[in-house]
Design an enzyme around this catalytic site. Structure first.
Site, short mmCIF file in Angstrom:
data_model
loop_
_atom_site.label_atom_id
_atom_site.label_comp_id
_atom_site.label_asym_id
_atom_site.label_seq_id
_atom_site.Cartn_x
_atom_site.Cartn_y
_atom_site.Cartn_z
N GLY A 160 0.78 -1.23 0.00
CA GLY A 160 0.00 0.00 0.00
C GLY A 160 0.81 1.28 0.00
O GLY A 160 0.24 2.37 0.13
N GLY A 210 2.64 2.43 -2.54
CA GLY A 210 2.73 3.02 -3.87
C GLY A 210 3.88 2.49 -4.70
O GLY A 210 4.40 3.20 -5.58
N LYS A 211 4.28 1.23 -4.48
CA LYS A 211 5.37 0.65 -5.27
C LYS A 211 5.02 0.59 -6.75
O LYS A 211 5.81 0.98 -7.60
CB LYS A 211 5.68 -0.77 -4.78
N THR A 212 3.84 0.08 -7.05
CA THR A 212 3.43 -0.07 -8.45
C THR A 212 3.36 1.29 -9.14
O THR A 212 3.85 1.45 -10.26
CB THR A 212 2.07 -0.78 -8.54
N SER A 213 2.77 2.27 -8.46
CA SER A 213 2.66 3.61 -9.05
C SER A 213 4.03 4.21 -9.30
O SER A 213 4.30 4.75 -10.38
CB SER A 213 1.87 4.53 -8.11
N THR A 248 -6.36 1.25 -7.37
CA THR A 248 -5.60 0.00 -7.22
C THR A 248 -6.18 -0.91 -6.14
O THR A 248 -6.42 -2.10 -6.40
CB THR A 248 -4.12 0.30 -6.95
N ASP A 266 4.69 -9.80 -8.34
CA ASP A 266 3.74 -9.87 -7.24
C ASP A 266 2.62 -10.85 -7.59
O ASP A 266 2.00 -10.72 -8.65
CB ASP A 266 3.15 -8.47 -7.00
#
Length: 593
Positions: free
Chosen positions: A22, A24-27, A506, A49
């Site tokens: 949560g 914000g790694k993907t963003s 997300t 992931d």
């Protein structure tokens, strides 16, 4: 602390983004990939992931093969799907024997390769192939890994060391059966992977954190553990900093103050790293245009785009707890993407039910659990808490299996078994058994399970049937708790699943996929909870108020398309810690009785 500039990462081919769920790694990984590609670099963005949401944020279908992104020249994306990887892995192992061995033997091999351990090994196998495949590596200037939440990331990145050590020490052929089949043929590949990960000229780890204590503590833990296995080239990005605040607006003042305090008390282990920040943005980080906005100044949202939720009713958390009490739920799961507040929700439900006279046991299967931090040590007489600790469970499982085996095995057979129990697969079996044992306590009390982030949870639940067979094969008997587990989870009169989310793209997309996967396993969702809602506050801060309005599109989607039973928890300006505080804040004086 300066603002993060992706171009500072040029020159390092392998970039790993990691951190607590949560944060914000993907963003951040996606925006970085776009920025580098816009700078005329050839970039491959990969998700490792098991609960990947890259397909949501880029609004396109993905596979485990690199796919070019329309609108971003030089950028390709692929998603290592563990289930798909497991099918390929199984076929590669079994394929050569299909026409040479009896069908019954092939069936036994397929059973051996049906567990969650195979899924993880297969994903790992794909991961190592990317790092060691010269054809892929030579095609890109950067390969960016959008990794899983910290616990899974550590496991994934430690696997090369774990498997290399295991194979080096193996002398009795334990790696020739089940999920370990064929690993001895790949020792050089794993050796190359370890070398790449520990080479600072090739690999950089980007720790992503929110400006929050738990998130920063998790980043410090990940940093230390990854340094131990040789990954020492690290930087940290503090994501979501509110640069100013509105005087007189308590939500805004506390939001800013809490962040400032967390940064002031930065964990010592992070002080030696290069530190960067990204601002709090009020828009959803989906779509290429919004990713490009992340590294420039925040822009206002067009208020005409706001969604109306007039006529839609959202329940207070007390109403949901009352429903769980009246329905006499015996097993309660809080599920959802990492970082959405499952631990907080599980703790609130525990207090509410204990206050109504139920005997409650609260536990977690999350490797990054913070459940002990929710209570001040003064529990109600009706409430007990515990944590399924993988290290403890593995040690207990090994001792139990070896002790039982001593009665009917010779020394060579015991050596073989002991070797097999040293493989990383053992942890999955041991944790699964502990999970089943905790669920069995529902015969005597209400069991509330604060589960791990979505991917791990599904692996755990999916393991039920396959490990029933695996345990029976390995030990000759099956604990009653394991036999009863899956029927119990599927019984909606006994088990309640509560999906927790934030009102953001997300977490909602991921929670939706979780609900669909559970339905395929014949497990129904009881409630959804929208946590940390700014819309449920009365903030007037320009940025926070925009964020609050932007939540409504996701609130509407949940209520109209996903589940009619939806509870809403506001963003809290105070930390609600301890049994009595939780009781006072969320429940009326009579506990709703």
């Amino acid at each position: 602390m300066e603002k993060f500039n992706p171009l500072a990462l040029e020159g390092t081919p392998f970039l790993f983004f990691t951190g607590k769920g949560g944060v914000g790694k993907t963003s951040t990984a996606s925006a970085t990939a776009i920025a580098l590609a816009d700078g005329n670099k050839k970039v491959l963005l990969v998700s490792t992931d098991p609960a990947s949401n890259l397909q949501d944020v880029f609004e396109m279908e993905l596979s485990n093969e690199p796919t070019e992104v329309k609108g971003v020249k030089g950028l390709s994306i692929c998603n290592i799907d563990p289930e798909q990887a497991a099918v390929s892995y199984k076929n590669n192992v079994i394929g050569p024997y299909r026409d040479k061995l009896p069908e019954i033997v092939i069936a036994q091999m397929e059973e051996q390769l049906s567990g969650a351990c195979t899924v993880e090994i297969a994903a790992f196998d794909e991961f190592t192939n990317l790092l060691s495949n010269p054809k892929i590596v030579s095609n890109f200037d950067h390969i960016i890994f959008d990794t899983a939440p910290t616990g899974h990331t550590l496991r994934l990145l430690q696997l090369p060391t774990a498997w290399t050590g295991y194979l080096d020490e193996s002398t009795h052929g334990a790696s020739c059966l089940g999920p370990l089949s064929g690993l001895d043929r790949k020792k050089e590949v794993y050796k190359t992977t370890v070398q790449v990960l520990s080479d600072p000229d090739q690999t950089k780890l980007i720790l992503v954190s929110r400006p929050e204590k738990f998130s920063l503590d998790e980043a410090e833990r990940a940093s230390k553990e990854l340094k131990v296995i040789g990954i020492k080239n690290q930087v940290i990005i503090i994501n979501g900093i509110l640069k100013g605040f509105t005087k007189g607006d308590r939500i805004s003042e506390v939001f800013h103050q809490r962040q400032s305090q967390s940064l002031k008390n930065m964990p010592i282990g992070l002080n030696g790293l290069s530190q960067y920040f990204l601002p709090f943005v009020p828009y959803s980080l989906t779509g290429i245009s919004n990713f490009r906005r992340l590294f420039i100044e925040t822009e206002d949202i067009n208020k005409n785009e706001y969604t109306s939720i007039e006529g839609l009713n959202y329940s207070p958390i007390e109403e949901m707890v009352k429903d769980l009490h009246e329905n006499n739920s015996r097993v309660i799961f809080t599920m959802g993407k990492g970082g959405v507040g499952k631990t907080t929700l599980a703790s609130i439900i525990s207090v509410g039910l204990a206050d109504k006279g139920k005997r409650v046991h609260l536990t977690t299967t999350d490797p990054a659990a913070h459940i002990g931090n929710m209570f001040d040590g003064n529990l109600h007489e009706n409430l007990t808490i515990s944590r399924i600790d993988p290290e403890v469970e593995v040690d207990k499982y090994r001792k139990e299996v070896l002790e039982k085996a001593k009665t009917d095995m010779d020394q060579d057979s015991l050596s073989y078994l002991e070797e097999d129990l040293n493989s990383p697969c053992t942890e999955e079996i041991a944790v699964f058994r502990a999970f089943a044992e905790v669920v069995s306590r529902s015969n005597e009390e209400v069991v509330i399970i604060d589960t791990a982030p979505t991917g791990h949870t599904l692996l755990l639940l999916d393991a039920a049937e396959s490990y029933y067979k695996e345990i029976k094969k390995a030990k000759g008997d099956v604990p009653l708790s394991v036999q009863q587990l899956l029927p119990r989870l599927r019984n909606q009169y006994e088990t309640s699943v509560i999906i927790t989310t934030l009102a953001e793209a997300t977490p909602v997309f991921e929670a939706q996929r979780l609900q669909e996967d559970l339905l395929r396993a014949d497990i129904k969702t009881s409630w959804w909870v929208i946590n940390q809602s700014l819309y449920a506050t009365e903030t007037t801060d320009p940025i926070l108020e925009q964020k609050a309005q932007a939540e409504k599109i996701w609130m509407k989607k949940i209520k109209e398309a996903l589940n009619d039973k939806v509870a809403l928890i506001p963003w809290e300006p105070e930390e609600i810690i301890g049994y009595k505080q939780i009781q006072k804040h969320y429940f009326s004086d009579d506990g709703g009785r």
